[in-house]
Design an enzyme around this catalytic site. Structure first.
Site, PDB file in Angstrom:
ATOM      1  N   LYS A   1       0.800  -1.235   0.000  1.00 40.97           N
ATOM      2  CA  LYS A   1       0.000   0.000   0.000  1.00 40.97           C
ATOM      3  C   LYS A   1       0.836   1.292   0.000  1.00 40.97           C
ATOM      4  O   LYS A   1       0.430   2.318   0.547  1.00 40.97           O
ATOM      5  CB  LYS A   1      -0.993   0.027   1.194  1.00 40.97           C
ATOM      6  CG  LYS A   1      -1.811  -1.211   1.358  1.00 40.97           C
ATOM      7  CD  LYS A   1      -2.400  -1.757   0.070  1.00 40.97           C
ATOM      8  CE  LYS A   1      -3.418  -0.855  -0.566  1.00 40.97           C
ATOM      9  NZ  LYS A   1      -3.755  -1.367  -1.938  1.00 40.97           N
TER      10      LYS A   1
ATOM     11  N   HIS B   1       6.977  -7.218  -2.492  1.00 38.02           N
ATOM     12  CA  HIS B   1       6.778  -6.606  -1.171  1.00 38.02           C
ATOM     13  C   HIS B   1       7.759  -7.202  -0.165  1.00 38.02           C
ATOM     14  O   HIS B   1       7.688  -6.875   1.018  1.00 38.02           O
ATOM     15  CB  HIS B   1       5.376  -6.932  -0.638  1.00 38.02           C
ATOM     16  CG  HIS B   1       4.246  -6.328  -1.396  1.00 38.02           C
ATOM     17  ND1 HIS B   1       4.202  -5.014  -1.758  1.00 38.02           N
ATOM     18  CD2 HIS B   1       3.070  -6.862  -1.828  1.00 38.02           C
ATOM     19  CE1 HIS B   1       3.061  -4.772  -2.390  1.00 38.02           C
ATOM     20  NE2 HIS B   1       2.363  -5.877  -2.438  1.00 38.02           N
TER      21      HIS B   1
ATOM     22  N   SER C   1      -4.412   3.149   4.005  1.00 34.55           N
ATOM     23  CA  SER C   1      -4.675   2.505   2.724  1.00 34.55           C
ATOM     24  C   SER C   1      -4.859   0.998   2.934  1.00 34.55           C
ATOM     25  O   SER C   1      -5.784   0.378   2.405  1.00 34.55           O
ATOM     26  CB  SER C   1      -3.498   2.782   1.782  1.00 34.55           C
ATOM     27  OG  SER C   1      -3.701   2.200   0.537  1.00 34.55           O
TER      28      SER C   1
HETATM   29  P1  A3P Z   1      -4.722   5.067  -1.213  1.00 39.62           P
HETATM   30  O1  A3P Z   1      -5.399   3.848  -0.683  1.00 39.62           O
HETATM   31  O2  A3P Z   1      -4.177   5.964  -0.134  1.00 39.62           O
HETATM   32  O3  A3P Z   1      -5.544   5.809  -2.205  1.00 39.62           O
HETATM   33  P2  A3P Z   1      -0.146  -0.332  -3.675  1.00 39.62           P
HETATM   34  O4  A3P Z   1      -0.090  -0.245  -5.151  1.00 39.62           O
HETATM   35  O5  A3P Z   1       1.194  -0.523  -3.016  1.00 39.62           O
HETATM   36  O6  A3P Z   1      -1.162  -1.351  -3.252  1.00 39.62           O
HETATM   37  O7  A3P Z   1      -0.623   1.092  -3.115  1.00 39.62           O
HETATM   38  C1  A3P Z   1      -1.946   1.532  -3.338  1.00 39.62           C
HETATM   39  C2  A3P Z   1      -1.990   3.012  -3.019  1.00 39.62           C
HETATM   40  O8  A3P Z   1      -1.313   3.729  -4.075  1.00 39.62           O
HETATM   41  C3  A3P Z   1      -3.418   3.526  -2.995  1.00 39.62           C
HETATM   42  O9  A3P Z   1      -3.415   4.578  -2.014  1.00 39.62           O
HETATM   43  C4  A3P Z   1      -3.592   4.062  -4.402  1.00 39.62           C
HETATM   44  O10 A3P Z   1      -4.615   5.015  -4.535  1.00 39.62           O
HETATM   45  C5  A3P Z   1      -2.222   4.692  -4.625  1.00 39.62           C
HETATM   46  N1  A3P Z   1      -1.933   4.894  -6.046  1.00 39.62           N
HETATM   47  C6  A3P Z   1      -1.952   3.981  -7.042  1.00 39.62           C
HETATM   48  N2  A3P Z   1      -1.670   4.567  -8.229  1.00 39.62           N
HETATM   49  C7  A3P Z   1      -1.476   5.884  -7.973  1.00 39.62           C
HETATM   50  C8  A3P Z   1      -1.188   7.012  -8.799  1.00 39.62           C
HETATM   51  N3  A3P Z   1      -1.066   6.926 -10.117  1.00 39.62           N
HETATM   52  N4  A3P Z   1      -1.059   8.219  -8.198  1.00 39.62           N
HETATM   53  C9  A3P Z   1      -1.193   8.341  -6.849  1.00 39.62           C
HETATM   54  N5  A3P Z   1      -1.479   7.303  -6.020  1.00 39.62           N
HETATM   55  C10 A3P Z   1      -1.621   6.079  -6.578  1.00 39.62           C
END
Ligand code: A3P
Length: 286
Positions: A45, A100, A130
């Protein structure tokens, strides 16, 4: 519904077919990284999908055909999942991969290779929030309970892939290696163009400014949210309850303030101070 977890070398993994002790041991001890491999390492996340999209677009010189037509997990497979084993061995080079994994479970072959590692860190309070919301939807994760319950689990490292603090400290030990790049989710937020330029420089990839413009446009939150190859909506109902949560949730920095109470924040802060004592790197949230 949520599945039980198992521990491998002290780290929790969901007990599903994707994660097996056999595969994790193979990965750590036998899997050979190649000198031109590119691996994005991200604590859950904290921008895993974002980095996968950015690296895919850089590899394609900004052309979004690949990101629009091939699911993200096939473009940049998660090395710790058993199903990625064959896929990675058959990938076109340079291979792009995600993980991860904490440093101690990462392929040992890294220590003798020139494979490029990009480590992305996010404010742990935003990663916590998140993760809390994603855990409600993703069926392989335990129901998080209340924010207070989940905060306790997060701060004690009783979550999948282990403690945020151990993850960051473990990977920071690599910070002086020339094939290791560390940056933050917050830097991507503040200056995506400049971040893409720095990533290209690290990868030894020359993109024109129009090509960087295209990477930035196609890796924006809104474009990724609308791209069904990257937004998780293609994941089967067997694995995620789409009515309970989304991968592309807010995509902002610092919004933990809307979810943690003053007392929860103070507790987080005191644990952070204690666990990060002696760490000399400063982060945007420090
Ligand atoms: P939030 O839940 O705070 O919105 P991961 O990919 O490690 O699972 O992380 C997911 C988080 O990255 C989510 O955060 C998601 O919205 C954010 N995220 C994914 N793509 C993004 C982008 N292009 N710009 C900003 N945040 C992004």
């Amino acid at each position: 519904m949520s599945v039980p977890y198992f521990k491998h070398k002290g780290i929790l993994f969901p007990e599903i077919n994707s994660y097996t002790v056999e595969h994790l041991s193979y990965l750590e001890n036998e899997f050979q990284l190649l000198d031109d491999d590119v691996v994005s390492v991200v604590y859950p996340k904290s921008g895993t999908h974002w980095m996968a999209e950015i690296l895919s677009l850089i590899q394609q010189n900004g052309d979004p055909t690949w990101t629009r037509n091939v699911p993200l997990w096939n473009r940049v497979p998660w090395i710790e999942t058993a199903e990625a084993k064959e896929e990675i061995l058959n990938q076109a080079r340079p291979r792009l991969m995600s993980t991860h994994l904490p440093f101690q479970l990462f392929p040992k072959s890294f220590l003798h290779s020139k494979a490029k590692i990009l480590y992305t860190v996010r404010n742990p309070k935003d990663a916590l929030v998140s993760s809390f919301y994603f855990s409600k939807a993703l069926k392989m994760l335990k129901d998080p309970g209340t924010m207070q319950d989940f905060l306790e689990e997060f701060l004690s490292g009783n979550v999948t892939f282990g403690s945020w603090f151990d993850h960051v400290k473990g990977w920071l030990a690599m910070k002086d290696k020339p094939n290791f790049f560390i940056h933050t989710y917050e830097e991507l937020q503040q200056d995506l163009w400049g971040s893409v330029e720095r990533i290209c420089r690290f990868l030894g990839k020359e993109l024109t400014s129009q090509q960087i413009d295209s990477v930035v446009a196609n890796a924006s939150f809104q474009t990724m949210k609308d791209n069904k190859m990257s937004n998780f909506t293609q994941v089967a109902d067997e694995y995620i309850d789409h009515s309970k949560g989304k991968l592309m949730r807010e995509g902002k920095s610092g919004t933990w303030k809307n979810y943690l109470t003053v007392a929860q924040n103070e507790w987080f802060h005191s644990v952070y101070q204690e666990k990060m004592r002696g760490v000399t790197v400063t982060f945007p949230w420090d």
